[in-house]
Write a protein that holds these residues in place. Structure first.
Motif, PDB file in Angstrom:
ATOM      1  N   PHE A 139       1.021  -1.045   0.361  1.00  0.00           N
ATOM      2  CA  PHE A 139       0.199  -0.002  -0.044  1.00  0.00           C
ATOM      3  C   PHE A 139       0.762   1.169  -0.207  1.00  0.00           C
ATOM      4  O   PHE A 139       0.144   2.473  -0.497  1.00  0.00           O
ATOM      5  CB  PHE A 139      -1.270   0.137   1.240  1.00  0.00           C
ATOM      6  N   LEU A 140       1.978   0.958   0.018  1.00  0.00           N
ATOM      7  CA  LEU A 140       3.113   2.119   0.708  1.00  0.00           C
ATOM      8  C   LEU A 140       3.758   2.459  -0.911  1.00  0.00           C
ATOM      9  O   LEU A 140       4.002   4.244  -1.136  1.00  0.00           O
ATOM     10  CB  LEU A 140       3.933   2.574   2.299  1.00  0.00           C
ATOM     11  N   LEU A 142       2.354   1.868  -3.611  1.00  0.00           N
ATOM     12  CA  LEU A 142       0.410   2.382  -4.539  1.00  0.00           C
ATOM     13  C   LEU A 142       0.428   3.664  -3.751  1.00  0.00           C
ATOM     14  O   LEU A 142       0.282   4.010  -5.083  1.00  0.00           O
ATOM     15  CB  LEU A 142      -0.847   0.726  -3.962  1.00  0.00           C
ATOM     16  N   GLY A 143       0.293   3.672  -2.406  1.00  0.00           N
ATOM     17  CA  GLY A 143       0.342   4.949  -2.416  1.00  0.00           C
ATOM     18  C   GLY A 143       1.310   6.056  -2.587  1.00  0.00           C
ATOM     19  O   GLY A 143       0.907   7.178  -3.703  1.00  0.00           O
ATOM     20  N   GLY A 144       2.703   5.502  -2.995  1.00  0.00           N
ATOM     21  CA  GLY A 144       3.752   7.220  -3.069  1.00  0.00           C
ATOM     22  C   GLY A 144       3.456   6.704  -5.240  1.00  0.00           C
ATOM     23  O   GLY A 144       3.151   7.842  -4.895  1.00  0.00           O
ATOM     24  N   LEU A 146       0.761   6.449  -6.784  1.00  0.00           N
ATOM     25  CA  LEU A 146      -0.267   7.381  -7.303  1.00  0.00           C
ATOM     26  C   LEU A 146      -0.178   9.127  -6.698  1.00  0.00           C
ATOM     27  O   LEU A 146      -0.185   8.826  -7.890  1.00  0.00           O
ATOM     28  CB  LEU A 146      -1.080   6.623  -6.196  1.00  0.00           C
ATOM     29  N   ALA A 147       0.822   9.330  -6.205  1.00  0.00           N
ATOM     30  CA  ALA A 147       0.853  10.150  -5.599  1.00  0.00           C
ATOM     31  C   ALA A 147       1.978  10.973  -6.569  1.00  0.00           C
ATOM     32  O   ALA A 147       1.928  11.989  -7.053  1.00  0.00           O
ATOM     33  CB  ALA A 147       1.866  10.775  -3.948  1.00  0.00           C
TER      34      ALA A 147
END
Length: 153
Positions: A139-140, A142-144, A146-147
């Motif tokens: 998730f980290l 993927l979140g990075g 997406l950011a």
């Protein structure tokens, strides 16, 4: 078919081996008692953490985002998870000490059953925690990603 006689199927523990087991039982008992005390402190923290955050939220409304019931429940779950390995260690220590005093192979078998339960519990908890770490890492990343996509880089 090859059948082993009772003599060949018997396990003997030498005197130094018995001393090692006796010392291991003492350390296991010590660690179990320390674990039970720590479990009690976690339960106390669960009770008082909810009260402390509740009173903080009453005096400072900007701190109202802490879910006091959630904190208490989380601490109680952690205490419960910490309790069982300590219980298995204590039971192993007690049964092993009894087996060494009496020479009972039945008590020794029960002692090793408790040791197996300890390692199985700790092993399963380790797998669960490693799985949670893996999920957090995914998730980290993927979140990075997406950011980065959101910033146009």
């Amino acid at each position: 078919m090859n059948h082993l006689s009772d003599f060949e199927n018997t396990l003997y523990v030498s005197t130094p081996g018995q001393q090692f087991l006796k010392e291991s039982a003492k350390w296991a008992k010590f660690l179990a008692i320390v674990g039970f005390v720590t479990t009690g402190l976690i339960v106390l923290a669960a009770v008082f953490a909810g009260s402390v955050f509740g009173s903080l939220a009453a005096t400072a409304p900007e701190l109202n985002f802490f879910p006091t019931a959630g904190i208490t429940i989380t601490y109680l779950i952690l205490a419960g998870l910490y309790f069982f390995p300590c219980l298995y260690l204590l039971q192993w220590s007690q049964k092993l000490t009894l087996a060494l005093q009496s020479g009972s192979s039945e008590d020794l078998t029960v002692a090793f059953e408790k040791l197996k339960s300890f390692f199985r519990f700790v092993g399963i908890m380790t797998l669960v925690i490693l799985s949670l770490y893996a999920l957090m890492l995914i998730f980290l990343v993927l979140g990075g990603g997406l950011a980065l996509l959101g910033t146009g880089l």
